[in-house]
Write a protein that holds these residues in place. Structure first.
Motif, mmCIF file in Angstrom:
data_model
loop_
_atom_site.group_PDB
_atom_site.id
_atom_site.type_symbol
_atom_site.label_atom_id
_atom_site.label_comp_id
_atom_site.label_asym_id
_atom_site.label_seq_id
_atom_site.Cartn_x
_atom_site.Cartn_y
_atom_site.Cartn_z
ATOM 1 N N ARG A 70 0.824 -1.211 0.000
ATOM 2 C CA ARG A 70 0.000 0.000 0.000
ATOM 3 C C ARG A 70 0.857 1.260 0.000
ATOM 4 O O ARG A 70 0.388 2.327 0.343
ATOM 5 C CB ARG A 70 -0.950 -0.035 1.191
ATOM 6 N N PHE A 71 2.122 1.123 -0.341
ATOM 7 C CA PHE A 71 3.034 2.262 -0.396
ATOM 8 C C PHE A 71 3.808 2.188 -1.711
ATOM 9 O O PHE A 71 3.789 1.169 -2.401
ATOM 10 C CB PHE A 71 3.989 2.271 0.803
ATOM 11 N N ASN A 72 4.485 3.270 -2.054
ATOM 12 C CA ASN A 72 5.280 3.299 -3.278
ATOM 13 C C ASN A 72 6.458 2.337 -3.134
ATOM 14 O O ASN A 72 7.211 2.417 -2.168
ATOM 15 C CB ASN A 72 5.801 4.708 -3.557
ATOM 16 N N ILE A 96 -2.574 7.070 -8.844
ATOM 17 C CA ILE A 96 -2.768 7.119 -7.389
ATOM 18 C C ILE A 96 -2.675 8.569 -6.897
ATOM 19 O O ILE A 96 -3.498 9.013 -6.103
ATOM 20 C CB ILE A 96 -1.702 6.271 -6.657
ATOM 21 N N LYS A 97 -1.648 9.281 -7.360
ATOM 22 C CA LYS A 97 -1.478 10.700 -7.021
ATOM 23 C C LYS A 97 -1.315 11.450 -8.327
ATOM 24 O O LYS A 97 -0.478 11.093 -9.158
ATOM 25 C CB LYS A 97 -0.249 10.914 -6.131
ATOM 26 N N ARG A 98 -2.110 12.490 -8.493
ATOM 27 C CA ARG A 98 -2.141 13.214 -9.773
ATOM 28 C C ARG A 98 -0.824 13.917 -10.060
ATOM 29 O O ARG A 98 -0.046 14.217 -9.143
ATOM 30 C CB ARG A 98 -3.299 14.201 -9.788
ATOM 31 N N LEU A 106 10.218 18.685 -7.630
ATOM 32 C CA LEU A 106 9.897 17.714 -8.663
ATOM 33 C C LEU A 106 8.492 17.938 -9.211
ATOM 34 O O LEU A 106 7.608 18.394 -8.493
ATOM 35 C CB LEU A 106 9.955 16.274 -8.126
ATOM 36 N N ARG A 107 8.302 17.620 -10.470
ATOM 37 C CA ARG A 107 6.972 17.452 -11.054
ATOM 38 C C ARG A 107 6.776 15.940 -11.026
ATOM 39 O O ARG A 107 7.604 15.193 -11.561
ATOM 40 C CB ARG A 107 6.931 18.004 -12.473
ATOM 41 N N ALA A 108 5.711 15.455 -10.386
ATOM 42 C CA ALA A 108 5.629 14.027 -10.117
ATOM 43 C C ALA A 108 4.191 13.519 -10.065
ATOM 44 O O ALA A 108 3.248 14.298 -9.910
ATOM 45 C CB ALA A 108 6.330 13.717 -8.792
ATOM 46 N N PHE A 109 4.082 12.203 -10.180
ATOM 47 C CA PHE A 109 2.809 11.507 -9.985
ATOM 48 C C PHE A 109 3.116 10.074 -9.571
ATOM 49 O O PHE A 109 4.247 9.610 -9.674
ATOM 50 C CB PHE A 109 1.939 11.547 -11.245
ATOM 51 N N VAL A 110 2.102 9.376 -9.097
ATOM 52 C CA VAL A 110 2.237 7.972 -8.717
ATOM 53 C C VAL A 110 1.173 7.185 -9.468
ATOM 54 O O VAL A 110 0.009 7.592 -9.516
ATOM 55 C CB VAL A 110 2.054 7.765 -7.192
ATOM 56 N N PHE A 111 1.596 6.058 -10.068
ATOM 57 C CA PHE A 111 0.632 5.185 -10.733
ATOM 58 C C PHE A 111 0.769 3.767 -10.195
ATOM 59 O O PHE A 111 1.769 3.418 -9.560
ATOM 60 C CB PHE A 111 0.830 5.199 -12.260
ATOM 61 N N ALA A 112 -0.262 2.964 -10.432
ATOM 62 C CA ALA A 112 -0.222 1.541 -10.089
ATOM 63 C C ALA A 112 -0.070 0.753 -11.381
ATOM 64 O O ALA A 112 -0.797 0.986 -12.348
ATOM 65 C CB ALA A 112 -1.500 1.132 -9.366
ATOM 66 N N ASP A 113 0.880 -0.178 -11.391
ATOM 67 C CA ASP A 113 1.073 -1.005 -12.587
ATOM 68 C C ASP A 113 -0.030 -2.063 -12.675
ATOM 69 O O ASP A 113 -1.002 -2.032 -11.911
ATOM 70 C CB ASP A 113 2.488 -1.585 -12.623
ATOM 71 N N LEU A 114 0.106 -2.997 -13.595
ATOM 72 C CA LEU A 114 -0.922 -4.015 -13.822
ATOM 73 C C LEU A 114 -1.207 -4.863 -12.590
ATOM 74 O O LEU A 114 -2.291 -5.430 -12.462
ATOM 75 C CB LEU A 114 -0.494 -4.936 -14.975
ATOM 76 N N ILE A 119 4.264 3.029 -8.321
ATOM 77 C CA ILE A 119 5.513 3.564 -8.819
ATOM 78 C C ILE A 119 5.412 5.081 -8.842
ATOM 79 O O ILE A 119 4.484 5.650 -9.418
ATOM 80 C CB ILE A 119 5.815 3.045 -10.251
ATOM 81 N N ASP A 120 6.374 5.750 -8.213
ATOM 82 C CA ASP A 120 6.449 7.203 -8.135
ATOM 83 C C ASP A 120 7.362 7.693 -9.266
ATOM 84 O O ASP A 120 8.512 7.270 -9.348
ATOM 85 C CB ASP A 120 7.020 7.583 -6.762
ATOM 86 N N ILE A 121 6.833 8.547 -10.135
ATOM 87 C CA ILE A 121 7.593 9.059 -11.288
ATOM 88 C C ILE A 121 7.786 10.543 -11.107
ATOM 89 O O ILE A 121 6.838 11.266 -10.809
ATOM 90 C CB ILE A 121 6.819 8.795 -12.602
ATOM 91 N N GLY A 122 9.013 11.023 -11.325
ATOM 92 C CA GLY A 122 9.288 12.442 -11.138
ATOM 93 C C GLY A 122 10.276 12.982 -12.153
ATOM 94 O O GLY A 122 11.025 12.240 -12.782
ATOM 95 N N GLN A 123 10.233 14.298 -12.286
ATOM 96 C CA GLN A 123 11.173 15.042 -13.113
ATOM 97 C C GLN A 123 11.556 16.301 -12.365
ATOM 98 O O GLN A 123 10.687 16.996 -11.811
ATOM 99 C CB GLN A 123 10.517 15.403 -14.455
ATOM 100 N N ALA A 124 12.842 16.606 -12.340
ATOM 101 C CA ALA A 124 13.304 17.808 -11.654
ATOM 102 C C ALA A 124 12.719 19.039 -12.326
ATOM 103 O O ALA A 124 12.675 19.138 -13.543
ATOM 104 C CB ALA A 124 14.829 17.870 -11.664
ATOM 105 N N LEU A 125 12.251 19.977 -11.500
ATOM 106 C CA LEU A 125 11.740 21.238 -11.997
ATOM 107 C C LEU A 125 12.911 22.152 -12.356
ATOM 108 O O LEU A 125 13.939 22.139 -11.673
ATOM 109 C CB LEU A 125 10.862 21.935 -10.951
#
Length: 127
Positions: A70-72, A96-98, A106-114, A119-125
């Motif tokens: 239940r966590f990244n 999961i997180k917009r 960071l510009r980021a979001f979290v998605f759930a795979d299949l 998984i937390d995805i980010g890009q440096a601002l």
């Protein structure tokens, strides 16, 4: 107890391992999202797989009874977070997180795979 620094220790590859119920479907999904390529498999049928692109490596292990945490479980920095987000939405993956700019740079979001792995995805601002 405190976390200690070690000036003499250098780290090499550090790769998360994700439990998945369908290793081939997960391989296809991660390849489509990130351009990861299969570089190693083990077992017949395949029960373990390594995917790689650039310095990033992801290990998949077949777990028929996998239950996601239940966590990244992983964090990945990318060069175009908006593109990855678009690809997730196109594949109907659960967000999961917009996608948003975070106060920590960071510009980021979290998605759930299949399999529900978060998984937390980010890009440096810039700036």
């Amino acid at each position: 107890m405190t976390c200690e620094k070690s000036a003499f220790l250098r780290l090499g590859r550090f790769a998360p391992t994700l439990g998945v119920r369908d290793i081939e479907a997960s391989c296809l999904m991660y390849s489509a999202l990130f351009g990861l390529e299969k570089v190693f498999t083990n077992g017949d049928p395949v029960g373990f797989m390594i995917l790689k692109k650039d310095a990033a490596e992801l290990h998949l292990t077949l777990q028929k009874d996998h239950k996601p945490e239940r966590f990244n479980v992983a964090h990945l920095l990318v060069s175009d977070v908006d593109d990855v987000h678009r690809r997730c939405v196109e594949r109907n993956l659960r967000i999961i997180k917009r996608l948003q700019d975070k106060g920590y740079g960071l510009r980021a979001f979290v998605f759930a795979d299949l399999d529900g792995n978060r998984i937390d995805i980010g890009q440096a601002l810039e700036g």
